[in-house]
Scaffold this motif. Structure first.
Motif, PDB file in Angstrom:
ATOM      1  N   UNK A   7       0.860  -1.187   0.000  1.00 18.47           N
ATOM      2  CA  UNK A   7       0.000   0.000   0.000  1.00 18.47           C
ATOM      3  C   UNK A   7       0.888   1.226   0.000  1.00 18.47           C
ATOM      4  N   UNK A   8       0.545   2.205  -0.833  1.00 17.25           N
ATOM      5  CA  UNK A   8       1.369   3.398  -0.960  1.00 17.25           C
ATOM      6  C   UNK A   8       0.566   4.631  -0.566  1.00 17.25           C
ATOM      7  N   UNK A  42       3.952   1.788   2.656  1.00 18.11           N
ATOM      8  CA  UNK A  42       5.057   2.739   2.512  1.00 18.11           C
ATOM      9  C   UNK A  42       4.505   4.102   2.104  1.00 18.11           C
ATOM     10  N   UNK A  43       5.323   5.123   2.265  1.00 21.64           N
ATOM     11  CA  UNK A  43       4.906   6.476   1.917  1.00 21.64           C
ATOM     12  C   UNK A  43       5.102   6.768   0.430  1.00 21.64           C
ATOM     13  N   UNK A  44       4.813   8.012   0.056  1.00 26.80           N
ATOM     14  CA  UNK A  44       4.959   8.423  -1.341  1.00 26.80           C
ATOM     15  C   UNK A  44       6.418   8.749  -1.620  1.00 26.80           C
ATOM     16  N   UNK A  45       7.238   7.703  -1.698  1.00 20.79           N
ATOM     17  CA  UNK A  45       8.676   7.870  -1.854  1.00 20.79           C
ATOM     18  C   UNK A  45       9.165   6.785  -2.822  1.00 20.79           C
ATOM     19  N   UNK A  46       9.709   7.168  -3.980  1.00 23.03           N
ATOM     20  CA  UNK A  46      10.045   6.160  -5.001  1.00 23.03           C
ATOM     21  C   UNK A  46      10.999   5.082  -4.482  1.00 23.03           C
ATOM     22  N   UNK A  47      11.996   5.479  -3.690  1.00 27.77           N
ATOM     23  CA  UNK A  47      12.970   4.485  -3.220  1.00 27.77           C
ATOM     24  C   UNK A  47      12.298   3.477  -2.289  1.00 27.77           C
ATOM     25  N   UNK A  48      11.417   3.975  -1.396  1.00 25.47           N
ATOM     26  CA  UNK A  48      10.722   3.077  -0.468  1.00 25.47           C
ATOM     27  C   UNK A  48       9.781   2.147  -1.234  1.00 25.47           C
ATOM     28  N   UNK A  68      -1.066   6.033  -5.460  1.00 26.41           N
ATOM     29  CA  UNK A  68       0.039   6.812  -6.003  1.00 26.41           C
ATOM     30  C   UNK A  68       0.190   6.777  -7.514  1.00 26.41           C
ATOM     31  N   UNK A  69      -0.909   6.515  -8.236  1.00 31.19           N
ATOM     32  CA  UNK A  69      -0.828   6.486  -9.710  1.00 31.19           C
ATOM     33  C   UNK A  69      -1.393   7.743 -10.343  1.00 31.19           C
ATOM     34  N   UNK A  70      -1.779   8.724  -9.537  1.00 34.70           N
ATOM     35  CA  UNK A  70      -2.422   9.921 -10.065  1.00 34.70           C
ATOM     36  C   UNK A  70      -1.453  10.821 -10.800  1.00 34.70           C
ATOM     37  N   UNK A  71      -1.929  11.986 -11.226  1.00 31.88           N
ATOM     38  CA  UNK A  71      -1.138  12.867 -12.079  1.00 31.88           C
ATOM     39  C   UNK A  71      -0.233  13.839 -11.313  1.00 31.88           C
ATOM     40  N   UNK A 149      -2.458  -0.563  -8.916  1.00 31.92           N
ATOM     41  CA  UNK A 149      -3.820  -0.053  -9.108  1.00 31.92           C
ATOM     42  C   UNK A 149      -3.956   1.303  -8.425  1.00 31.92           C
ATOM     43  N   UNK A 150      -4.877   2.148  -8.884  1.00 34.24           N
ATOM     44  CA  UNK A 150      -5.082   3.449  -8.233  1.00 34.24           C
ATOM     45  C   UNK A 150      -5.538   3.280  -6.784  1.00 34.24           C
TER      46      UNK A 150
END
Ligand code: ATP
Ligand code: MG
Length: 416
Positions: A7-8, A42-48, A68-71, A149-150
């Motif tokens: 989950x992001x 995890x948070x909104x962090x690409x590495x995590x 985390x798939x939004x614009x 998935x969104x």
């Protein structure tokens, strides 16, 4: 098929929002016959995100990612997944056409910022999202399919059923789980578990215990060959061992559903005289649709004056024994039954706390004391003393469940 869920969302790890996507997907997967390896957040962090997805792909046959798939700039799941896959993000013409089409359907035009939603890791495919704008992704990481998935729950659920379940069924034959539920009241979780010890292997089913507010739900799961037969056998054995503690209501039914159904079957009515539970017993009864067939109404009698005035509890009884006494509980139930003209009356009195209840006539009443009285036609009135909680809300809730359970057991003993 073993599935790991990731989950992001910063809102999830900072406590601003509660997850529902993970619990929904876990349940859906389990019921469909897949197994959930675990749920990581995890948070909104690409590495995590990259670390979590790579770790999940190493442990499971497939990975489900939500959010985390939004614009916007804080939606970085595609970057994280691209990193885990070791592939650069490239714009996909088909995905962009799908984003544009989703805007056209709403009579709007896709803004340039939406182009982010058409980015996919090279070699990955996108998943159509007819109810939203962000397409999902299907990417292979370390040889395992990863489905992103969104986060919007309605979109996540729609894409899950549309794309993920069919793909999992393509990986292996899924054997649905057979689930049986038995609700109980009046026994602590540990006693329920002691009664059902060894049931699992013997009954060919796994047993789970879920206590909530004075009730314990026993859930039996069976999987594989003859799962339905084994689940039925385990349920029958569990009901036999639990005896009167188990109620016979449809799955998901709570004690109030059981009590209202039993009263209706027997053409009996009940009224309530509540002190410590402050109307919660009546509230629970009336939460059942059609409760007016069995419940004309009741009383909340909190002060001594109300107990005297509304129910005719004798003043000398209150003075001699105090409001929290078996004598007063009995007088409340009998007074209510006489006034309402019902077959049954439940009364509650007690000390919800915080702290013990001082009483001029004797020792303080310990916090959490609840007395339940049941007046039932052609039977002597019964009174039970219990100790619950704290805190206050727990005492009230457990007291109300105890009152309903007292009536349920009396009706069982009385027969159909
Ligand atoms: P969108 O394209 O709509 O922006 P998204 O994929 O970017 O979707 P998020 O931005 O992460 O998704 O979340 C969108 C909404 O969904 C937010 O309101 C968020 O709180 C909610 N949401 C995200 N994850 C979960 C979750 N695990 N459980 C419940 N709600 C969630
Ligand atoms: Mg978003």
């Amino acid at each position: 098929v073993l599935v790991a869920i990731v989950l992001v969302g910063d809102e999830l790890i900072e406590g601003r929002a509660a997850d529902s996507n993970g619990t929904w997907a876990a349940r859906r997967l389990t019921e469909a016959g897949a197994e959930v390896q675990g749920i990581a957040t995890v948070g909104d962090d690409p590495a995590a995100i990259a670390r979590a997805v790579a770790g999940a792909a190493a442990l499971a046959d497939a990975v489900l990612v939500s959010g985390g798939l939004g614009p916007t700039d804080d939606d970085v799941t595609r970057e994280g997944i691209a990193e885990a896959a070791g592939a650069p993000l490239v714009e996909d013409a088909g995905a962009w056409a799908a984003v544009e089409a989703s805007f056209r359907r709403r009579g709007r035009v896709a803004a340039p910022v939406q182009r982010r939603q058409a980015l996919v890791p090279r070699g990955a495919s996108w998943l159509e999202n007819p109810t939203g704008t962000a397409p999902g992704l299907r990417v292979v990481v370390a040889g395992r399919p990863v489905f992103a998935l969104p986060g919007v729950p309605t979109e996540m659920r729609d894409l899950f059923d549309r794309h993920v379940l069919p793909a999992l069924r393509g990986l292996a034959r899924l054997e649905p789980v057979e689930v049986r539920r038995v609700r109980t009241a009046g026994l602590p979780e540990a006693e329920v578990a002691a009664l059902l010890g060894n049931l699992g292997p013997a009954g060919g089913a796994r047993v789970g215990y879920y206590p909530h507010g004075g009730e314990v739900e026993v859930v039996l799961f069976a999987r594989g060959a003859d799962a339905a037969l084994r689940a039925d056998r385990a349920e029958a054995e569990a009901r036999r061992r639990l005896g009167d503690a188990a109620f016979a209501v449809p799955p998901g039914g709570a004690i109030e559903d059981a009590v209202v159904a039993m009263l209706r079957d027997r053409h009996l009515g009940v009224t309530t005289a509540e002190s410590v539970t402050g109307g919660l017993v009546a509230r629970m009864i009336t939460s059942v649709a059609g409760a007016s067939d069995v419940f004309p109404g009741g009383w909340v009698v909190y002060s001594d004056a109300a107990k005297r005035g509304s129910l005719g509890v004798p003043a000398d009884l209150l003075a001699r024994h105090g409001a929290v006494s078996p004598e007063v509980a009995r007088a409340m139930a009998e007074g209510a039954r006489a006034r309402a003209g019902t077959a049954a009356a439940l009364a509650t009195t007690g000390a919800a706390g915080p702290g013990d209840l001082a009483w001029a006539g004797g020792a303080p009443i310990p916090e959490g004391t609840v007395l339940v009285a049941l007046a039932l036609e052609s039977r002597p009135t019964e009174v039970h003393a219990e100790r619950f909680g704290p805190p206050r809300g727990t005492v009230q809730r457990r007291g109300a469940v105890a009152a309903l359970d007292c009536l349920r057991r009396a009706l069982l003993r009385r027969g159909p």
